[in-house]
Motif scaffolding. Structure first.
Motif, PDB file in Angstrom:
ATOM      1  N   TRP A  46      17.570  45.993 -32.232  1.00 27.15           N
ATOM      2  CA  TRP A  46      18.903  45.442 -32.492  1.00 27.15           C
ATOM      3  C   TRP A  46      20.016  46.267 -31.849  1.00 27.15           C
ATOM      4  N   ALA A  47      19.791  47.560 -31.653  1.00 29.27           N
ATOM      5  CA  ALA A  47      20.775  48.446 -31.026  1.00 29.27           C
ATOM      6  C   ALA A  47      20.178  49.006 -29.742  1.00 29.27           C
ATOM      7  N   TYR A  48      21.024  49.184 -28.731  1.00 31.93           N
ATOM      8  CA  TYR A  48      20.529  49.687 -27.450  1.00 31.93           C
ATOM      9  C   TYR A  48      21.653  50.378 -26.691  1.00 31.93           C
ATOM     10  N   ASP A  49      21.299  50.997 -25.562  1.00 30.32           N
ATOM     11  CA  ASP A  49      22.268  51.751 -24.753  1.00 30.32           C
ATOM     12  C   ASP A  49      23.012  52.791 -25.597  1.00 30.32           C
ATOM     13  N   LEU A  50      22.260  53.555 -26.346  1.00 29.37           N
ATOM     14  CA  LEU A  50      22.848  54.601 -27.193  1.00 29.37           C
ATOM     15  C   LEU A  50      23.321  55.761 -26.308  1.00 29.37           C
ATOM     16  N   LYS A  51      24.604  56.048 -26.352  1.00 32.37           N
ATOM     17  CA  LYS A  51      25.159  57.097 -25.500  1.00 32.37           C
ATOM     18  C   LYS A  51      25.015  58.463 -26.164  1.00 32.37           C
ATOM     19  N   THR A  52      24.631  59.445 -25.367  1.00 35.67           N
ATOM     20  CA  THR A  52      24.479  60.810 -25.872  1.00 35.67           C
ATOM     21  C   THR A  52      25.077  61.795 -24.870  1.00 35.67           C
ATOM     22  N   VAL A  53      25.170  63.032 -25.294  1.00 35.29           N
ATOM     23  CA  VAL A  53      25.657  64.119 -24.436  1.00 35.29           C
ATOM     24  C   VAL A  53      24.493  65.075 -24.185  1.00 35.29           C
ATOM     25  N   SER A  54      24.323  65.503 -22.959  1.00 33.59           N
ATOM     26  CA  SER A  54      23.199  66.383 -22.634  1.00 33.59           C
ATOM     27  C   SER A  54      23.393  67.752 -23.279  1.00 33.59           C
ATOM     28  N   PRO A  55      22.280  68.411 -23.664  1.00 25.81           N
ATOM     29  CA  PRO A  55      22.375  69.754 -24.249  1.00 25.81           C
ATOM     30  C   PRO A  55      23.100  70.740 -23.328  1.00 25.81           C
ATOM     31  N   GLN A  56      22.928  70.589 -22.034  1.00 27.30           N
ATOM     32  CA  GLN A  56      23.587  71.489 -21.094  1.00 27.30           C
ATOM     33  C   GLN A  56      25.097  71.355 -21.159  1.00 27.30           C
ATOM     34  N   VAL A  57      25.580  70.119 -21.205  1.00 31.02           N
ATOM     35  CA  VAL A  57      27.024  69.878 -21.285  1.00 31.02           C
ATOM     36  C   VAL A  57      27.577  70.418 -22.600  1.00 31.02           C
ATOM     37  N   ILE A  58      26.845  70.207 -23.686  1.00 28.99           N
ATOM     38  CA  ILE A  58      27.284  70.717 -24.984  1.00 28.99           C
ATOM     39  C   ILE A  58      27.384  72.235 -24.965  1.00 28.99           C
ATOM     40  N   ARG A  59      26.350  72.890 -24.437  1.00 31.26           N
ATOM     41  CA  ARG A  59      26.346  74.352 -24.397  1.00 31.26           C
ATOM     42  C   ARG A  59      27.491  74.885 -23.532  1.00 31.26           C
ATOM     43  N   GLN A  60      27.723  74.266 -22.400  1.00 35.58           N
ATOM     44  CA  GLN A  60      28.797  74.707 -21.516  1.00 35.58           C
ATOM     45  C   GLN A  60      30.155  74.556 -22.194  1.00 35.58           C
ATOM     46  N   ARG A  61      30.319  73.460 -22.928  1.00 31.96           N
ATOM     47  CA  ARG A  61      31.599  73.238 -23.606  1.00 31.96           C
ATOM     48  C   ARG A  61      31.805  74.252 -24.722  1.00 31.96           C
ATOM     49  N   LYS A  62      30.749  74.553 -25.470  1.00 31.56           N
ATOM     50  CA  LYS A  62      30.859  75.541 -26.542  1.00 31.56           C
ATOM     51  C   LYS A  62      31.226  76.909 -25.977  1.00 31.56           C
ATOM     52  N   GLU A  63      30.615  77.265 -24.859  1.00 29.42           N
ATOM     53  CA  GLU A  63      30.905  78.556 -24.252  1.00 29.42           C
ATOM     54  C   GLU A  63      32.323  78.620 -23.703  1.00 29.42           C
ATOM     55  N   ARG A  64      32.842  77.464 -23.286  1.00 27.91           N
ATOM     56  CA  ARG A  64      34.165  77.441 -22.674  1.00 27.91           C
ATOM     57  C   ARG A  64      35.292  77.363 -23.693  1.00 27.91           C
ATOM     58  N   THR A  65      35.152  76.513 -24.710  1.00 26.03           N
ATOM     59  CA  THR A  65      36.267  76.294 -25.642  1.00 26.03           C
ATOM     60  C   THR A  65      35.910  76.521 -27.104  1.00 26.03           C
ATOM     61  N   GLY A  66      34.638  76.718 -27.421  1.00 24.53           N
ATOM     62  CA  GLY A  66      34.234  76.831 -28.815  1.00 24.53           C
ATOM     63  C   GLY A  66      34.576  78.170 -29.431  1.00 24.53           C
ATOM     64  N   ASP A  67      34.565  78.193 -30.748  1.00 20.65           N
ATOM     65  CA  ASP A  67      34.812  79.424 -31.491  1.00 20.65           C
ATOM     66  C   ASP A  67      33.491  80.169 -31.596  1.00 20.65           C
ATOM     67  N   THR A  68      33.220  81.022 -30.645  1.00 23.23           N
ATOM     68  CA  THR A  68      31.931  81.711 -30.576  1.00 23.23           C
ATOM     69  C   THR A  68      31.780  82.784 -31.646  1.00 23.23           C
ATOM     70  N   LYS A  69      32.863  83.131 -32.345  1.00 21.34           N
ATOM     71  CA  LYS A  69      32.775  84.127 -33.407  1.00 21.34           C
ATOM     72  C   LYS A  69      32.161  83.543 -34.670  1.00 21.34           C
ATOM     73  N   ASP A  70      32.165  82.226 -34.769  1.00 21.25           N
ATOM     74  CA  ASP A  70      31.667  81.567 -35.974  1.00 21.25           C
ATOM     75  C   ASP A  70      30.403  80.786 -35.612  1.00 21.25           C
ATOM     76  N   LYS A  71      29.265  81.398 -35.780  1.00 19.97           N
ATOM     77  CA  LYS A  71      28.023  80.747 -35.391  1.00 19.97           C
ATOM     78  C   LYS A  71      27.609  79.666 -36.381  1.00 19.97           C
ATOM     79  N   GLY A  72      27.805  79.930 -37.667  1.00 19.80           N
ATOM     80  CA  GLY A  72      27.545  78.899 -38.663  1.00 19.80           C
ATOM     81  C   GLY A  72      26.079  78.539 -38.804  1.00 19.80           C
ATOM     82  N   PRO A  73      25.779  77.636 -39.744  1.00 20.30           N
ATOM     83  CA  PRO A  73      24.394  77.214 -39.996  1.00 20.30           C
ATOM     84  C   PRO A  73      23.949  76.126 -39.027  1.00 20.30           C
ATOM     85  N   TYR A  74      22.747  75.651 -39.193  1.00 19.61           N
ATOM     86  CA  TYR A  74      22.175  74.518 -38.484  1.00 19.61           C
ATOM     87  C   TYR A  74      21.970  74.764 -36.989  1.00 19.61           C
TER      88      TYR A  74
END
Length: 328
Positions: A296-324
């Protein structure tokens, strides 16, 4: 993100010759004006919801309480999987049967039609935390939560909202149908059926069913949605973009059935899962995944792990690692 409460579109006065840094310039003067009709409606609704909660502990049958919880989840999915991820962000595509189901669920939620909800949400994302944001968190927690429904809109919401395209929404016949017959549909799905079915199926009184399955459930669902606008913009971690106010908020992750990964969502609004964790702690993502399994659902859009990691390193709060494992 709101019940069908009317907000006046009357423009406030334009003030000229406002002194700024010693000079004078024309500037729009805005003073919030309370809409007392909306205040009365909201007050009455919440009092009725509290009475419904009282009945849960005194008179309502256990089946009625379970029904209210199920209806809360169902109507919540009409917002999260429907108006939000499907229609507002086009984060995935849905075949006609799923769109019918989500339209019914969304109508039960009674937070304005799919078209109006999606339009306001797109404006929120484009102009987040500015005067053009319908529930601008810079105006305080209460305003972001429900105060924006109790006063006239800021003129920037009206003016800049016109620049956000919503033509694609009206290409869906179900969106057009719901918008045309919205109030009669709301009466049936939000109030009538939750009142009648408990009486018919297990003999609950109409009175108890109305206050528990209709009014308490409706009030609770509203506040869980509103917490995404308020709590998730004030408290929580910002592992993806520390420069914006949306945050990862545990309360709304649970209460809004998966919508509390808000820092991630505002960083990657096109991701159907609204989280790099996929279905973990995210009932809405589980629902969409199940619908995808059924075809019933298709073409589910996602973000690649590489893009997520690069964004976290660039703009994320790296001092707060947090759970999960956000920084694993």
């Amino acid at each position: 993100m709101a019940p069908n409460i009317q907000s006046s579109t009357i423009e406030p006065e334009i003030a000229a010759d406002i002194t700024v840094d010693g000079s004078k310039q024309a500037k729009r003067e805005f003073k919030a004006q309370i809409v007392w009709r909306n205040v009365a409606i909201m007050t009455g609704l919440h009092l009725a919801g509290l009475y419904g909660l009282y009945l849960c502990f005194t008179a309502a049958q256990w089946q009625t309480i379970v029904c209210a919880i199920l209806l809360y989840i169902i109507s919540g999915l009409g917002i999260t999987a429907g108006a939000h991820r499907l229609w507002s962000h086009r984060a995935y595509k849905a075949k006609f049967p799923l769109r019918v189901v989500l339209t019914i669920f969304n109508t039960m939620a009674f937070q304005n039609s799919i078209y109006e909800w999606s339009r306001d949400h797109r404006v929120h994302h484009k102009y987040s935390e500015t005067d053009a944001d319908p529930h601008n968190a810079n105006r305080g927690f209460f305003f972001a939560h429900c105060g924006w429904l109790l006063c006239r809109k800021h003129p920037d919401v009206l003016e800049k909202g016109k620049t956000v395209s919503c033509e694609d929404l009206l290409q869906d016949p179900l969106v057009r149908f719901q918008r045309k017959f919205y109030l009669p549909l709301v009466f049936v799905f939000c109030f009538l059926l939750p009142t009648v079915l408990p009486n018919y199926l297990w003999g609950e009184s109409f009175f108890n069913a109305y206050f528990v399955c209709a009014l308490l459930r409706y009030t609770w669902t509203l506040n869980m949605t509103w917490l995404v606008n308020s709590a998730a913009h004030f408290w929580g971690r910002r592992p993806y973009d520390k420069h914006i106010s949306p945050a990862e908020n545990a309360v709304t992750i649970i209460g809004a059935i998966g919508e509390g990964f808000h820092n991630y969502h505002h960083t990657f609004p096109w991701d159907y899962a609204t989280s790099e964790l996929g279905p973990k702690f995210n009932l809405t993502t589980c629902f969409i995944d199940t619908c995808a399994y059924l075809g019933w659902a298709y073409d589910l859009k996602t973000v690649s792990p590489q893009v997520i990691r690069q964004r976290k390193e660039r703009t994320g709060d790296t001092k707060d690692k947090g759970p999960y494992g956000y920084y694993n």
